[in-house]
Scaffold this active site. Structure first.
Site, PDB file in Angstrom:
ATOM      1  N   GLY A 179       7.070 -18.011  -0.197  1.00 38.69           N
ATOM      2  CA  GLY A 179       5.762 -17.719  -0.791  1.00 38.69           C
ATOM      3  C   GLY A 179       4.655 -18.062   0.198  1.00 38.69           C
ATOM      4  N   LYS A 211      14.645 -15.765  -2.467  1.00 43.57           N
ATOM      5  CA  LYS A 211      15.574 -15.060  -3.344  1.00 43.57           C
ATOM      6  C   LYS A 211      15.436 -13.544  -3.332  1.00 43.57           C
ATOM      7  CE  LYS A 211      13.324 -16.183  -7.684  1.00 43.57           C
ATOM      8  NZ  LYS A 211      13.393 -16.924  -8.896  1.00 43.57           N
ATOM      9  N   GLU A 259      -7.609 -13.191 -15.753  1.00 48.38           N
ATOM     10  CA  GLU A 259      -7.486 -12.039 -14.841  1.00 48.38           C
ATOM     11  C   GLU A 259      -6.615 -10.950 -15.474  1.00 48.38           C
ATOM     12  OE1 GLU A 259      -6.367 -13.561 -10.889  1.00 48.38           O
ATOM     13  OE2 GLU A 259      -8.469 -13.242 -10.365  1.00 48.38           O
ATOM     14  N   ALA A 296      -2.886 -20.711  -4.171  1.00 46.25           N
ATOM     15  CA  ALA A 296      -2.355 -20.030  -2.986  1.00 46.25           C
ATOM     16  C   ALA A 296      -3.085 -20.536  -1.737  1.00 46.25           C
ATOM     17  CB  ALA A 296      -2.561 -18.531  -3.139  1.00 46.25           C
ATOM     18  N   GLN A 297      -4.375 -20.789  -1.897  1.00 43.69           N
ATOM     19  CA  GLN A 297      -5.199 -21.292  -0.804  1.00 43.69           C
ATOM     20  C   GLN A 297      -4.634 -22.614  -0.268  1.00 43.69           C
ATOM     21  OE1 GLN A 297      -9.929 -22.406  -0.350  1.00 43.69           O
ATOM     22  NE2 GLN A 297      -9.157 -21.834  -2.304  1.00 43.69           N
ATOM     23  N   LYS A 320     -13.152 -11.328  -3.630  1.00 48.11           N
ATOM     24  CA  LYS A 320     -11.753 -11.441  -4.074  1.00 48.11           C
ATOM     25  C   LYS A 320     -10.866 -10.565  -3.181  1.00 48.11           C
ATOM     26  CE  LYS A 320      -8.542 -12.478  -7.158  1.00 48.11           C
ATOM     27  NZ  LYS A 320      -8.179 -13.820  -7.570  1.00 48.11           N
TER      28      LYS A 320
END
Ligand SMILES: Cc1cc2nc3c(=O)[nH]c(=O)nc-3n(C[C@H](O)[C@H](O)[C@H](O)COP(=O)(O)OP(=O)(O)OC[C@H]3O[C@@H](n4cnc5c(N)ncnc54)[C@H](O)[C@@H]3O)c2cc1C
Length: 402
Positions: free
Chosen positions: A12, A37, A167, A312-313, A373
């Site tokens: 990831g 995976k 979202e 994620a940042q 974004k």
């Protein structure tokens, strides 16, 4: 001297960034393997779009073998089943893998908080495949409405008013007219309800900015229930308590986005962890097993006693840091730097062309927030595959993958 074996599990934001950093910067000999995976990485931050069908699965997949140099990073597609920290091994479906150093980046799992019925009766935005399953369900419910004529089939209930839930709700709300038109349905029949426990939606923002987002959602027809305490999920039904009253909300698609925890593989291992998240020191190292490091949602990192929210940042910055740490370590150079999170900002999309957020301390809303974004998403793509990746997979004002 034997070549050190570095094993990265999970490709990831954290794991992939660590692998790419080592690929680019490491000059000393080492055997580096990334196990994940699937054959591909996906932007978890865009899963709400995949779930509605506004981002195609093809565009969402970024194949590891296209971005990793096999001479430097060996990629293996396998599902990790167990980590054995006392034996310096992990077990996967395809066999066992030994390591000298382990970097864990297995990401998150939705947290049901022990609420009855969450596992069985809800969809989750937890992976690309889970999002595709949800997208198929929504598409089928709309397509079959001409036969079923059941309005509950078009009622989507979202549990959670944080980032993921909002979202998703907004992306769906902005697509209702299009979906209704395609399927020959009166656009006033579909309904979206968002239920959250906090006082206002998007608790990461202040009340004023959250109110801007809430108004935008309500304008799109989303019903919002704040301070609702979900007690149980039954088939096509959410039971909750609000203002001391018990309520039942019926809808045939229920999404669980009320919170996440770390990986269940970590949770079940002998590595000390809190709900699948490993408390790490300032160098992202597990103190009980010093040859194990954790990045992203699997790491419980703190600075000045503040626990960083998993994003994620944060994961990407941890991946970069780990690569630098190992480059120094394997070259026998001292590495004194501690991990420091630089919070650049947060933007919540409200459909494709609207949003709210705070970037470098400045509040944004509307088109500007949507632009930021897209810039954040494209920056990630640039960091893993340069301009070519941005042009192929990027997010722009006009959709290329609707
Ligand atoms: C819908 C949604 C929207 C979000 N929006 C934002 C946002 O706007 N901004 C933001 O900063 N954060 C956002 N987040 C949070 C962010 O996506 C996570 O914090 C981030 O993905 C964590 O990165 P990671 O590397 O720890 O894990 P992940 O990106 O989840 O990666 C984990 C990897 O491990 C692999 N893996 C998992 N289990 C196994 C196993 N057993 N064996 C092998 N491989 C395995 C997975 O396939 C995956 O490749 C959002 C999350 C969601 C769900």
């Amino acid at each position: 001297m034997q070549t050190p074996k570095i094993l990265i599990i999970g490709g990831g934001y954290g794991g992939l960034k660590a692998a790419l950093g080592l690929q680019r910067k490491l000059k000393t000999p080492a055997s580096i393997t990334l196990i994940s995976k699937h054959d591909y990485h996906y932007q978890t931050t865009l899963l709400h779009k995949v779930s509605i069908g506004t981002l195609s699965a093809r565009k969402a997949r970024i194949y590891y073998r296209k971005i990793l140099n096999p001479k430097k990073i060996h990629f293996i597609k396998d599902k990790i089943l167990k980590i054995l920290p006392n034996e310096n091994k992990v077990l996967g479906n395809g066999g066992e893998y030994s390591y000298d150093y382990l970097i864990i980046g297995l990401g998150f799992k939705p947290d049901s908080f022990g609420i009855k019925g969450v596992e069985e009766h809800t969809f989750k935005l937890s992976s690309l495949n889970a999002s595709l399953k949800l997208s198929k369900n929504i598409e089928n419910k709309f397509k079959e409405f001409v036969h079923t004529k059941n309005p509950q089939d078009l009622h989507t209930i979202i549990c959670g008013t944080g980032f993921t839930g909002i979202e998703f709700a907004a992306e769906l709300a902005t697509q209702i007219s299009e979906l209704s038109l395609i399927c020959g349905i009166d656009k006033n029949i579909p309904k979206i309800t968002c239920i959250g426990r906090s006082k206002h939606i998007l608790p990461v923002f202040d009340q004023k900015l959250a109110k801007v987002a809430q108004d935008k959602l309500q304008k799109l027809g989303v019903e919002i229930i704040c301070e609702g305490n979900i007690k149980e999920i039954q088939k096509n039904k959410v039971l909750l308590e609000k203002d001391g009253k018990e309520l039942e909300i019926c809808g045939n698609t229920i999404i669980w986005s009320a919170g996440v925890k770390g990986s269940d593989i970590v949770e079940k291992s002998e590595i000390p962890n809190k709900k699948g998240r490993i408390p790490v020191n300032s160098q992202l190292q597990c103190e009980s097993f010093p040859n194990i490091y954790a990045v992203g949602d699997c790491a419980l990192a703190t600075s000045k006693d503040v626990i960083h929210a998993p994003t994620a940042q944060l994961a990407a910055q941890m991946g970069d840091y780990i690569a630098d740490l190992f480059v120094a370590k394997l070259s026998n150079e001292p590495f004194k730097k501690d991990f420091k999170f630089h919070h650049r900002g947060t933007v919540c999309s409200i459909g494709h062309t609207d949003g709210v957020g705070v970037v470098y301390g400045k509040k944004l809303k509307g088109e500007m927030a949507a632009f930021m974004k897209n810039t954040i998403e494209n920056k990630w793509l640039f960091s893993i595959g340069g301009f070519e990746m941005v042009f192929k997979k990027g997010q722009f004002r006009y959709r290329t993958s609707n």
